[in-house]
Design an enzyme around this catalytic site. Structure first.
Site, PDB file in Angstrom:
ATOM      1  N   SER A 117      15.207  -4.835   2.916  1.00 45.87           N
ATOM      2  CA  SER A 117      15.633  -5.584   1.735  1.00 45.87           C
ATOM      3  C   SER A 117      16.479  -4.681   0.857  1.00 45.87           C
ATOM      4  O   SER A 117      16.288  -3.456   0.827  1.00 45.87           O
ATOM      5  CB  SER A 117      14.420  -6.072   0.929  1.00 45.87           C
ATOM      6  OG  SER A 117      14.822  -6.575  -0.338  1.00 45.87           O
TER       7      SER A 117
ATOM      8  N   TYR B  83       6.574  -4.733  -3.001  1.00 49.60           N
ATOM      9  CA  TYR B  83       7.527  -5.272  -2.033  1.00 49.60           C
ATOM     10  C   TYR B  83       8.671  -4.292  -1.776  1.00 49.60           C
ATOM     11  O   TYR B  83       9.005  -3.985  -0.622  1.00 49.60           O
ATOM     12  CB  TYR B  83       8.080  -6.605  -2.540  1.00 49.60           C
ATOM     13  CG  TYR B  83       9.066  -7.251  -1.602  1.00 49.60           C
ATOM     14  CD1 TYR B  83       8.631  -7.966  -0.493  1.00 49.60           C
ATOM     15  CD2 TYR B  83      10.439  -7.169  -1.835  1.00 49.60           C
ATOM     16  CE1 TYR B  83       9.530  -8.569   0.370  1.00 49.60           C
ATOM     17  CE2 TYR B  83      11.351  -7.772  -0.985  1.00 49.60           C
ATOM     18  CZ  TYR B  83      10.891  -8.470   0.123  1.00 49.60           C
ATOM     19  OH  TYR B  83      11.801  -9.052   0.972  1.00 49.60           O
TER      20      TYR B  83
END
Length: 253
Positions: free
Chosen positions: A137, A150
């Site tokens: 990501s 995350y």
């Protein structure tokens, strides 16, 4: 060697395959001639909803469960490609983040990626060929407040992919990561703020508002990310290994 998107005669494994980038990747590979797909997700209904023309083996399971992978490893004879994609989101600043929430996102996003990658490599090493893409990501590259668990997990999987690439290039196996920015997938639906915006404005408007923060002016579609992943898996990327491809619509500019 013909450098094309022809995946005929090949097999691939995809985790997080029931929706979003995983499902789009399954459809992309199917459209480009893949012979067999191993599709993994906890959402059995989502897997069953995929309409594919290739041979498909669907397995419901937790990617962070080593026993699940041990069983699957015995079922798979060989593997040509893998998309290490399963992931979940968590929110909250580090000072207030519950350890249980931290561990949950690490279990799925990092431990699950490790177990998936290990299984895929074990199935590719005997033939000394293959390619793997790990979904990281942009939040693993750019610090974004409020998603420390995350973002940290995605930074870790990107580095995991690069280490695996360094270990396996001599074995004819390529491993790359992709770092998406905002993508219109169901992962947003777990966020309290997004759910509130959806209730007030509708989901399309809520996604559209977030996408305006990027130079491109909108979030990517899962199909656009699937095209990036397909390229990295393909023979067109034969000289590409150990890279982290940023696909973020200019968010990190």
């Amino acid at each position: 060697m013909a450098y094309t998107f022809d995946f005929s005669g090949r097999s691939a494994l995809i985790t997080g395959a029931a929706s979003g980038i995983g499902a789009a990747s399954a459809r992309w590979l199917d459209d480009n001639g893949i012979e067999k797909l191993w599709l993994i997700d906890r959402n059995g209904e989502g897997l069953d909803a995929l309409d594919l023309s290739c041979a498909v083996e669907k397995r419901c399971g937790d990617v962070a469960d080593e026993t699940f992978w041990s069983g699957l490893e015995e079922e798979i004879d060989a593997l040509d490609h893998a998309v290490v994609n399963a992931g979940i989101a968590t929110g909250g600043e580090i000072a207030t983040l519950a350890f249980d929430d931290w561990r949950k996102v690490m279990d799925v996003n990092l431990d699950g990626a490790f177990l998936t990658l290990r299984t895929a490599l074990r199935k590719m090493l005997p033939a000394a060929r293959g390619s793997i893409v790990v979904t990281a990501s942009v939040t693993g590259l750019k610090p974004v407040p409020g998603i420390g668990g995350y973002g940290t997990s995605k930074a870790a999987v990107a580095h995991l992919a690069r280490i695996a690439a360094a270990e396996n290039a001599r074995h004819g196996i390529r491993i790359n990561a992709i770092a998406p920015g905002g993508v219109d997938t169901a992962i947003w639906d777990s966020g309290e703020d997004f759910r509130a915006a959806t209730r007030k404005y509708g989901r399309e408007a809520a996604i559209g508002a977030m996408g305006k923060d990027t130079p491109r002016g909108r979030f990517a579609t899962p199909e656009e990310l699937a095209g990036d992943i397909g390229f990295l898996l393909s023979d067109m990327a034969a000289n590409v290994t150990g890279t982290v491809l940023t696909s973020d619509g200019g968010y990190t500019l």
